[in-house]
Design a protein around this motif. Sequence first.
Motif, short mmCIF file in Angstrom:
data_model
loop_
_atom_site.label_atom_id
_atom_site.label_comp_id
_atom_site.label_asym_id
_atom_site.label_seq_id
_atom_site.Cartn_x
_atom_site.Cartn_y
_atom_site.Cartn_z
N MET B 1 11.11 -2.30 14.89
CA MET B 1 9.88 -1.60 14.51
C MET B 1 8.66 -2.47 14.85
O MET B 1 8.61 -3.63 14.46
N PRO B 2 7.70 -1.95 15.58
CA PRO B 2 6.55 -2.78 15.95
C PRO B 2 5.72 -3.13 14.71
O PRO B 2 5.52 -2.29 13.85
N ARG B 3 5.31 -4.35 14.68
CA ARG B 3 4.50 -4.75 13.52
C ARG B 3 3.03 -4.38 13.76
O ARG B 3 2.52 -4.51 14.86
N ASN B 4 2.45 -3.91 12.76
CA ASN B 4 1.01 -3.66 12.85
C ASN B 4 0.28 -5.00 12.92
O ASN B 4 0.43 -5.83 12.03
N PRO B 5 -0.42 -5.25 14.00
CA PRO B 5 -1.03 -6.57 14.16
C PRO B 5 -2.05 -6.89 13.07
O PRO B 5 -2.44 -8.03 12.90
N LEU B 6 -2.48 -5.88 12.34
CA LEU B 6 -3.48 -6.15 11.29
C LEU B 6 -2.85 -6.78 10.06
O LEU B 6 -3.56 -7.33 9.23
N CYS B 7 -1.53 -6.65 9.94
CA CYS B 7 -0.97 -6.93 8.63
C CYS B 7 -0.35 -8.30 8.45
O CYS B 7 0.48 -8.49 7.60
N THR B 8 -0.71 -9.27 9.29
CA THR B 8 -0.35 -10.63 8.91
C THR B 8 -1.17 -10.95 7.67
O THR B 8 -2.32 -10.48 7.54
N PRO B 9 -0.58 -11.69 6.76
CA PRO B 9 -1.24 -11.83 5.44
C PRO B 9 -2.70 -12.30 5.52
O PRO B 9 -3.56 -11.72 4.87
N THR B 10 -2.98 -13.31 6.33
CA THR B 10 -4.36 -13.81 6.33
C THR B 10 -5.31 -12.80 6.96
O THR B 10 -6.39 -12.55 6.45
N ASP B 11 -4.88 -12.21 8.07
CA ASP B 11 -5.75 -11.23 8.72
C ASP B 11 -6.05 -10.07 7.78
O ASP B 11 -7.16 -9.56 7.74
N HIS B 12 -5.03 -9.68 7.05
CA HIS B 12 -5.23 -8.55 6.17
C HIS B 12 -6.33 -8.85 5.16
O HIS B 12 -7.21 -8.03 4.91
N ARG B 13 -6.30 -10.06 4.64
CA ARG B 13 -7.32 -10.42 3.67
C ARG B 13 -8.72 -10.32 4.30
O ARG B 13 -9.64 -9.76 3.75
N VAL B 14 -8.78 -10.86 5.53
CA VAL B 14 -10.08 -10.86 6.20
C VAL B 14 -10.55 -9.44 6.47
O VAL B 14 -11.69 -9.07 6.20
N THR B 15 -9.63 -8.62 7.00
CA THR B 15 -10.09 -7.28 7.38
C THR B 15 -10.43 -6.45 6.15
O THR B 15 -11.33 -5.64 6.19
N ARG B 16 -9.71 -6.69 5.07
CA ARG B 16 -10.09 -5.95 3.85
C ARG B 16 -11.52 -6.29 3.47
O ARG B 16 -12.30 -5.43 3.10
N ALA B 24 -22.83 -8.45 2.99
CA ALA B 24 -23.30 -9.83 2.96
C ALA B 24 -22.15 -10.80 3.22
O ALA B 24 -22.28 -11.76 3.96
N SER B 25 -20.99 -10.53 2.62
CA SER B 25 -19.92 -11.50 2.77
C SER B 25 -19.23 -11.33 4.12
O SER B 25 -18.64 -12.25 4.63
N ALA B 26 -19.30 -10.15 4.69
CA ALA B 26 -18.50 -9.89 5.88
C ALA B 26 -19.21 -10.25 7.19
O ALA B 26 -18.59 -10.70 8.12
N VAL B 27 -20.52 -10.09 7.22
CA VAL B 27 -21.19 -10.27 8.49
C VAL B 27 -21.07 -11.69 9.01
O VAL B 27 -21.05 -11.93 10.20
N GLY B 28 -20.93 -12.62 8.10
CA GLY B 28 -20.87 -14.01 8.51
C GLY B 28 -19.65 -14.35 9.36
O GLY B 28 -19.64 -15.35 10.05
N LEU B 29 -18.65 -13.53 9.32
CA LEU B 29 -17.44 -13.87 10.06
C LEU B 29 -17.60 -13.52 11.53
O LEU B 29 -18.01 -12.44 11.88
N SER B 30 -17.22 -14.46 12.37
CA SER B 30 -17.32 -14.19 13.79
C SER B 30 -16.09 -13.37 14.22
O SER B 30 -15.16 -13.17 13.45
N SER B 31 -16.10 -12.92 15.45
CA SER B 31 -15.00 -12.10 15.93
C SER B 31 -13.67 -12.83 15.75
O SER B 31 -13.58 -14.03 15.92
N LEU B 32 -12.69 -12.09 15.42
CA LEU B 32 -11.39 -12.72 15.21
C LEU B 32 -10.84 -13.23 16.53
O LEU B 32 -11.00 -12.62 17.57
N ALA B 33 -10.19 -14.37 16.42
CA ALA B 33 -9.73 -15.02 17.64
C ALA B 33 -8.60 -14.22 18.31
O ALA B 33 -8.52 -14.15 19.53
N ASN B 34 -7.76 -13.61 17.54
CA ASN B 34 -6.62 -12.90 18.09
C ASN B 34 -7.06 -11.61 18.81
O ASN B 34 -7.54 -10.68 18.18
N PRO B 35 -6.89 -11.56 20.13
CA PRO B 35 -7.38 -10.39 20.88
C PRO B 35 -6.68 -9.10 20.48
O PRO B 35 -7.30 -8.03 20.50
#
Lengths: 527, 426
Positions: B1-16, B24-35
């Motif tokens: 089953m293909p894994r949803n690339p969003l759901c690695t634990p750390t990424d999930h936290r960030v995307t949430r 205010a808290s979200a804009v500061g983050l630059s583009s995620l490194a993982n293409p």
Amino acid sequence: MPLRWTSLLLVLIASEGLRPRLAQAEEPLHARLDAFIEAKAKADGIPLSTPADDAEFVRRAYLDFAGRIPTAAETKAFLADTSADKRTKLLDKLLGGQEYATRMADLFNVMLLERLGDNPEWIKFLKESFEKNMPWDAMVKKMLRADPKETAQPGAAFWLAKRLENYGQNPVDYSGLTRDVGRIFLGKNLQCAECHDHLFIPDYKQQDFQGLHTFFKNTYLAKTVVGERPTVEKTPFASVFTKVQMATAPALPGAVMIDIPALTKGMEFSEQPDKKTGTPGVLKFSPLKEISERLPTKANADFTRNAANRLWFMLLGRGQVHPLDLHHSKNPASHPELLDLLASEFAGRNFDIKYLFREIALTKTYARSSKLPASANKAAPAQYFATAIERRLTAEQLLQSTLIATGSDPKSADTLRPKFVKAFANQAREPEEEFTPSLKAALFVLHDDAVLGLLAPKPGNLVERVAKLSDADTIDELYLAILSRKPSTDERTAITKVLAKHPDQRTEAVGRVAWALLASMEFGVNH
Amino acid sequence: MPRNPLCTPTDHRVTRRRFLGSAASAVGLSSLANPLVAEELKKQRRQVLFVWLDGGMSQLESWDPKPNTPFGGPFRPIQTAVPGIQISELLPQCAKQMKHLAIVRSVSTQDDSHSAGVERIQRGDPKNRGVTYPLLGSAVAKLVGPGDSGLPPYIWVKPMSGGFIYKDAGFLGPKYGALALGDGKPPENLLRPKAITAEEDNERNDLRKLLDKNYAAQRRTELTEANSYAYEMAAQLQKKIELFDLSKLPQKDQDRYGTHDLGRHMLLARRLLEEGVTFVKVTSYGWDTHGDHFNGAASLHPKFDKPFAAMIEDLADRGMLDNVLVIACAEFGRTPRINGHIGRDHWPQAWSVAMAGRGIKKGGVVAGKTNDKGTDVPNDPVDIGGLFHTWFRALGIDPTDAQYGNAGQPLPIAHEDMKAVKEVLA
């Protein structure tokens, strides 16, 4: 029996809730004001912040009454003063000082004109008024009368004249003028009652708007002065909902209509207007004269309460009635007895602004810290005045404070003022009542030479002077000059580390530290 | 089953935090490194292009022509790319894009004044609860969030002056206000002076942040948060300076959109949407044609037709119509009756709004109709509240469920007595 009565009396005296009433007769106004604030906080279980420390207080008082932060020397002297009454002495020095009138001219200009425009005569009128401590009713009378024959203080008419200009290609905004008279002098924004009774504020009637409007509908701008065309009949109006035809003569909100005298056509003027020169005539019946005599009076509760509320707001960051221009029965004051007292004392003292400011500034409420009480895990609602509310600085306060902090030439204020106003003022017609950080202001502080230029070392300026000192002294001096306090231990550690990285470019590094202090929240508000 | 690339634990936290957290808290983050993640986020974008024709475009010379009627005026209707749907000959390019468009011809609103009407429409005219509702841009910035662009969620491209228009946000608070790009230009002072290196800039800003953190630690935090947000936005925008240089775009693009204000501003809007900005408003002024209306329309409408059609075409080509809801709106339509100055006045009773893209039915739709003379909407008039329901639903937000919280007071996001125009929803 007698014994029981005595103990009951003792209980009554000890009861907190009764203090304000008992206090009224003998105590000075500021103590009576505090009693209302403290009683309500106590009743609702709201903890109060501790008193502001001396550094916080001296900065606050200078910003309020001199329009700038204190110099490092002034701060040091105040901190070193050990006399018990030094805060009262400071307030009296500032209220009697040279800078008081300039500061008040700035503060009232922003409130009254809302950045609609500049006029040297107008600023002169404001400055002179505050130098002489002219009573508020007399100032308002001059503004509303806008007498073209006034030669001593012609600037007073600018309040009205500016609002009679065409706004771009639009016709003169008489509705906006009426709204502003209501908002600024009576604390009632009647804008939504122009075409019908206000839909959600039962107190605001279409009659109120139309009656007020009728004082101004025949005014016009004659070059630079205000002229009046004759008002010979009532203004007809009808609600867009009921369509019932009504008519009103000039009338203040809630007051009876003024009789419009029947004058034969051609006989309205006691002095005819001069068409050739455009000089306005002198009317036998002048609605502006009428309103200038009727609106700013002790008997007009709207006038006294609005004024008292706005003065309270200026020093405490929130009106007793808030928003400032929505006085009505469904929006009572946070402390109704306090506002009543403040308004009646203000009127009773012949609208002495300096007296009222002094009393408010002497309250414990004014002198409370902006730090939350240790026992509170979040801030109490602002209307308790439990913690000092951080107040917006005007562009002028920021400019003067930046010049003082950086040890710059005060004369540069003239060239820098337009830039600071552009960066920090609101757009015209927007009241400047709250601190609203903006991208525009951030980019100005980050990149504009108007700010960065003041941090480049120049003989005798802050950066050049303190860069030569030891690290500890450099940091202390920067904090005293810019933030009017001493650094905390971790701030000192962090900055020492930064300075240690740049032994060869120490002056530039000091400039960046100074920038960070100037760009901080703490510098940008009156806290 | 293909894994949803969003759901690695750390990424999930960030995307949430990105999607649900505060701007205010979200804009500061630059583009995620993982293409892979970046690509996935792009697919999940929900965006809006809101074209505002200030003063009121005539429905009779655009989306709802009434040929051979007393009020129809001199212009003819033309066939569109969708059989059976005709629009005015003044919108020939839009006619070619009809398969992407949905027109609601039964719009009927409450306010015929510009001064109150502009804000009233853009706030969705909710029931009065004693609070100032946000304009649509601020509402979407709040409800959808800043997305993955790192840019402010609500950008307004307009003629004349720019600035940060916090008032749009109403009770949502300053951080949901509009960044207005006056004449499409970058804000003043955007670029760091050359005398300050990047390291030096970081050093001074780190100190500033430390000071603000200490300051806020003992005080109310809202003001410091709003202040930090302004500085974060400044940092993000500096990285995107090339966005404002339209001269780098192919000449063909500039020709298709036009070099007039609205053309240039729409082209900039396309670039902002490509960057992932959540809500882009483009305003065009001068539509209040009380006099000499027909000559006015003949010159004005093509200025809208060309860039709007080019935008629809480009968004479709790029697959972006799946993400971007496009709306063309004004504060009202214009009177069917032609006045003594050969003009049309304000007419909120019966007018049209066009939309396309995300959540909107494909293939070309017309919903609702006016009466024969175009003076009224005989059946099921749609007020702006209904359009707000439609647009929120198109964005995947259920307005009967979602609410704002204003200091403990729950507030509906759209007028609770109205409902969406189902015919135009996908």
